[in-house]
Design an enzyme around this catalytic site. Structure first.
Site, PDB file in Angstrom:
ATOM      1  N   SER A 127       0.827  -1.215   0.000  1.00 46.72           N
ATOM      2  CA  SER A 127       0.000   0.000   0.000  1.00 46.72           C
ATOM      3  C   SER A 127       0.856   1.258   0.000  1.00 46.72           C
ATOM      4  CB  SER A 127      -0.860  -0.019   1.262  1.00 46.72           C
ATOM      5  OG  SER A 127      -1.380   1.263   1.526  1.00 46.72           O
ATOM      6  N   GLU A 129       0.334   3.531   1.797  1.00 45.69           N
ATOM      7  CA  GLU A 129       0.437   3.954   3.206  1.00 45.69           C
ATOM      8  C   GLU A 129       1.809   3.631   3.795  1.00 45.69           C
ATOM      9  OE1 GLU A 129      -1.618   5.723   5.110  1.00 45.69           O
ATOM     10  OE2 GLU A 129      -3.217   5.911   3.618  1.00 45.69           O
ATOM     11  N   TYR A 151      -1.549   0.445  10.144  1.00 41.55           N
ATOM     12  CA  TYR A 151      -1.779  -0.267   8.871  1.00 41.55           C
ATOM     13  C   TYR A 151      -0.548  -0.147   7.982  1.00 41.55           C
ATOM     14  CZ  TYR A 151      -3.583  -0.990   4.116  1.00 41.55           C
ATOM     15  OH  TYR A 151      -3.749  -1.414   2.814  1.00 41.55           O
TER      16      TYR A 151
HETATM   17  P1  NAP Z   1     -10.859  -5.682   1.560  1.00 37.03           P
HETATM   18  O1  NAP Z   1     -12.057  -5.452   0.703  1.00 37.03           O
HETATM   19  O2  NAP Z   1     -10.851  -5.091   2.910  1.00 37.03           O
HETATM   20  O3  NAP Z   1     -10.607  -7.248   1.650  1.00 37.03           O
HETATM   21  C1  NAP Z   1      -9.708  -7.797   2.578  1.00 37.03           C
HETATM   22  C2  NAP Z   1      -9.912  -9.276   2.607  1.00 37.03           C
HETATM   23  O4  NAP Z   1      -9.023  -9.855   3.570  1.00 37.03           O
HETATM   24  C3  NAP Z   1     -11.312  -9.730   2.980  1.00 37.03           C
HETATM   25  O5  NAP Z   1     -11.657 -10.822   2.154  1.00 37.03           O
HETATM   26  C4  NAP Z   1     -11.128 -10.202   4.407  1.00 37.03           C
HETATM   27  O6  NAP Z   1     -12.052 -11.168   4.821  1.00 37.03           O
HETATM   28  C5  NAP Z   1      -9.746 -10.817   4.309  1.00 37.03           C
HETATM   29  N1  NAP Z   1      -9.155 -11.064   5.611  1.00 37.03           N
HETATM   30  C6  NAP Z   1      -8.975 -10.187   6.626  1.00 37.03           C
HETATM   31  N2  NAP Z   1      -8.417 -10.802   7.675  1.00 37.03           N
HETATM   32  C7  NAP Z   1      -8.228 -12.102   7.316  1.00 37.03           C
HETATM   33  C8  NAP Z   1      -7.695 -13.233   7.970  1.00 37.03           C
HETATM   34  N3  NAP Z   1      -7.231 -13.166   9.220  1.00 37.03           N
HETATM   35  N4  NAP Z   1      -7.684 -14.415   7.308  1.00 37.03           N
HETATM   36  C9  NAP Z   1      -8.163 -14.503   6.056  1.00 37.03           C
HETATM   37  N5  NAP Z   1      -8.670 -13.461   5.371  1.00 37.03           N
HETATM   38  C10 NAP Z   1      -8.712 -12.272   6.008  1.00 37.03           C
HETATM   39  O7  NAP Z   1      -9.549  -5.140   0.806  1.00 37.03           O
HETATM   40  P2  NAP Z   1      -9.345  -4.827  -0.760  1.00 37.03           P
HETATM   41  O8  NAP Z   1      -9.795  -3.438  -1.005  1.00 37.03           O
HETATM   42  O9  NAP Z   1      -9.872  -5.943  -1.555  1.00 37.03           O
HETATM   43  O10 NAP Z   1      -7.759  -4.796  -0.838  1.00 37.03           O
HETATM   44  C11 NAP Z   1      -7.003  -5.960  -1.127  1.00 37.03           C
HETATM   45  C12 NAP Z   1      -5.602  -5.788  -0.590  1.00 37.03           C
HETATM   46  O11 NAP Z   1      -5.004  -4.638  -1.188  1.00 37.03           O
HETATM   47  C13 NAP Z   1      -5.525  -5.587   0.915  1.00 37.03           C
HETATM   48  O12 NAP Z   1      -4.367  -6.246   1.378  1.00 37.03           O
HETATM   49  C14 NAP Z   1      -5.355  -4.092   1.066  1.00 37.03           C
HETATM   50  O13 NAP Z   1      -4.677  -3.768   2.251  1.00 37.03           O
HETATM   51  C15 NAP Z   1      -4.534  -3.766  -0.161  1.00 37.03           C
HETATM   52  N6  NAP Z   1      -4.727  -2.397  -0.637  1.00 37.03           N
HETATM   53  C16 NAP Z   1      -5.958  -2.008  -1.040  1.00 37.03           C
HETATM   54  C17 NAP Z   1      -6.129  -0.708  -1.480  1.00 37.03           C
HETATM   55  C18 NAP Z   1      -7.478  -0.242  -1.960  1.00 37.03           C
HETATM   56  O14 NAP Z   1      -7.608   0.943  -2.286  1.00 37.03           O
HETATM   57  N7  NAP Z   1      -8.481  -1.107  -2.080  1.00 37.03           N
HETATM   58  C19 NAP Z   1      -5.050   0.181  -1.516  1.00 37.03           C
HETATM   59  C20 NAP Z   1      -3.806  -0.261  -1.096  1.00 37.03           C
HETATM   60  C21 NAP Z   1      -3.649  -1.559  -0.659  1.00 37.03           C
HETATM   61  P3  NAP Z   1     -13.207 -10.738   5.870  1.00 37.03           P
HETATM   62  O15 NAP Z   1     -14.035  -9.735   5.156  1.00 37.03           O
HETATM   63  O16 NAP Z   1     -13.907 -12.001   6.167  1.00 37.03           O
HETATM   64  O17 NAP Z   1     -12.484 -10.177   7.067  1.00 37.03           O
END
Ligand code: NAP
Length: 321
Positions: A127, A129, A151
């Site tokens: 990220s 961040e 984070y």
């Molecule tokens: P998201 O919608 O919050 O999805 C996160 C996923 O991780 C969910 O499926 C969640 O499942 C799962 N998860 C959390 N804790 C877990 C655990 N202990 N064991 C197994 N699964 C777990 O995030 P996203 O927007 O798709 O982003 C995907 C990745 O990109 C993340 O790593 C995020 O930090 C990174 N990222 C995203 C952005 C953005 O703008 N979207 C920007 C920078 C980086 P539950 O819902 O069941 O908890």
């Protein structure tokens, strides 16, 4: 047939990534978080062809066993506690999921590769961040890593783990993702909060949009473009880290204004108020990425600009409200 393991399948990016991989003819396996699986045996938007394995990323033994059993060609680690706001409230959980468990998954990938001799390509969803409050804008792969929230700090530890595992022979990539959005973004994130509330206001079902810092500037892209970058990075000849961003920043205020305009609501300021409790204790004024390396090496380029992104999200929320 190429086989992939995706973590974070119930999240915004998990579903788009699964669709992208299936379209490529990849056999997709996914780790499905037990807390989510209880309510929803198959996550929303998860294609039927995805083979789900219920498990928590922090259960290192079980996840290591899954990697051993599947021997995937590609691993995409998307699972995370992905909200900065939540990371202030639950820093230990964030450290356990976003850092320690990510490192354990990298170890499992390396062990699988060493045992079978077949290369494993590992992509970590990092990220912007990790850069905290950068002195330079735009940021690129050389920008100093100086996170300012739990984070970002946990993501920074996983980012360092990628470099270490790469040295040890894993095709390990840290994709430094800037904000990316879609109608699948959960409503607790600011962009979707804006578009869903604006749609509700346009439909006369709400009369107030409460936000934090309207002046924060972010580089917002279209989520399917970003999962495309992850796949390209996994398949690149050389493992290296990539910034994935549009290179254009807008303020939260710009986002709000564009969303109300799309919904056909004039004089939007009367619906919006600021709650100081929603302002982050420490925050970057502007996060804007320079994705030149991804463009040059991966041939990646964002396909959806800011106005179109806002329009797609508002239209989806209007259609469902
Ligand atoms: P998201 O919608 O919050 O999805 C996160 C996923 O991780 C969910 O499926 C969640 O499942 C799962 N998860 C959390 N804790 C877990 C655990 N202990 N064991 C197994 N699964 C777990 O995030 P996203 O927007 O798709 O982003 C995907 C990745 O990109 C993340 O790593 C995020 O930090 C990174 N990222 C995203 C952005 C953005 O703008 N979207 C920007 C920078 C980086 P539950 O819902 O069941 O908890």
């Amino acid at each position: 047939m190429r086989r992939a393991l995706v973590t974070g399948i119930s999240g915004q990016d998990g579903s788009y990534l699964a669709e992208r991989l299936l379209a490529d003819g990849v056999e997709v396996h996914a780790l499905h978080h037990p807390s989510e699986a209880r309510d929803r045996p198959r996550p929303a938007y998860c294609p039927d062809e995805v083979v789900l394995h219920i498990g928590d990323l922090t259960d290192h033994k079980a996840v290591g066993g899954l990697v051993r059993e599947l021997a995937p060609d590609e691993i995409y680690n998307l699972a995370a506690v992905s909200s900065v706001a939540r990371s202030w409230q639950e820093p230990e959980l964030v450290e356990a999921v976003n850092a320690t468990a990510a490192l354990a998954l990298m170890d499992a990938a390396l062990r699988a590769q060493q045992r079978t001799g077949a290369p494993v390509r590992f992509v970590q969803a990092s990220s912007a961040e990790i850069f905290g409050q950068p002195e330079q804008s735009p940021q690129d792969e050389q920008t100093p890593v100086r996170p300012v929230n739990p984070y970002g700090a946990a993501k920074a530890r996983a980012h360092a783990g990628i470099a270490e595992h790469r040295e040890r022979g894993l095709h390990a990539v840290s994709a430094i993702l800037y904000n990316h959005e879609s109608p699948r973004r959960p409503a607790q994130f600011v962009t979707r909060k804006i578009t869903s509330t604006v749609a509700a206001i346009a439909r006369k079902r709400a009369d107030r949009l409460v936000l934090g810092n309207l002046e924060a500037r972010r580089d917002w892209g279209w989520a399917p473009d970003y999962v495309d970058a992850l796949v390209r990075a996994a398949r690149a000849d050389l493992a290296q880290d990539f910034v994935v961003a549009t290179g254009v920043a807008h303020s939260v205020r710009d986002f709000v204004s564009a969303a109300f305009a799309r919904a056909g609501v004039d004089d939007w300021a009367r619906y919006v108020s600021v709650d100081s409790d929603l302002v982050r204790p420490v925050d970057a004024v502007e996060l804007r990425g320079d994705a030149t390396l991804a463009h040059d090496v991966l041939g990646w380029t964002p396909t959806v600009g800011f106005t179109e992104l806002v329009a797609r999200m508002v239209d989806a929320d209007l259609a469902s409200s």
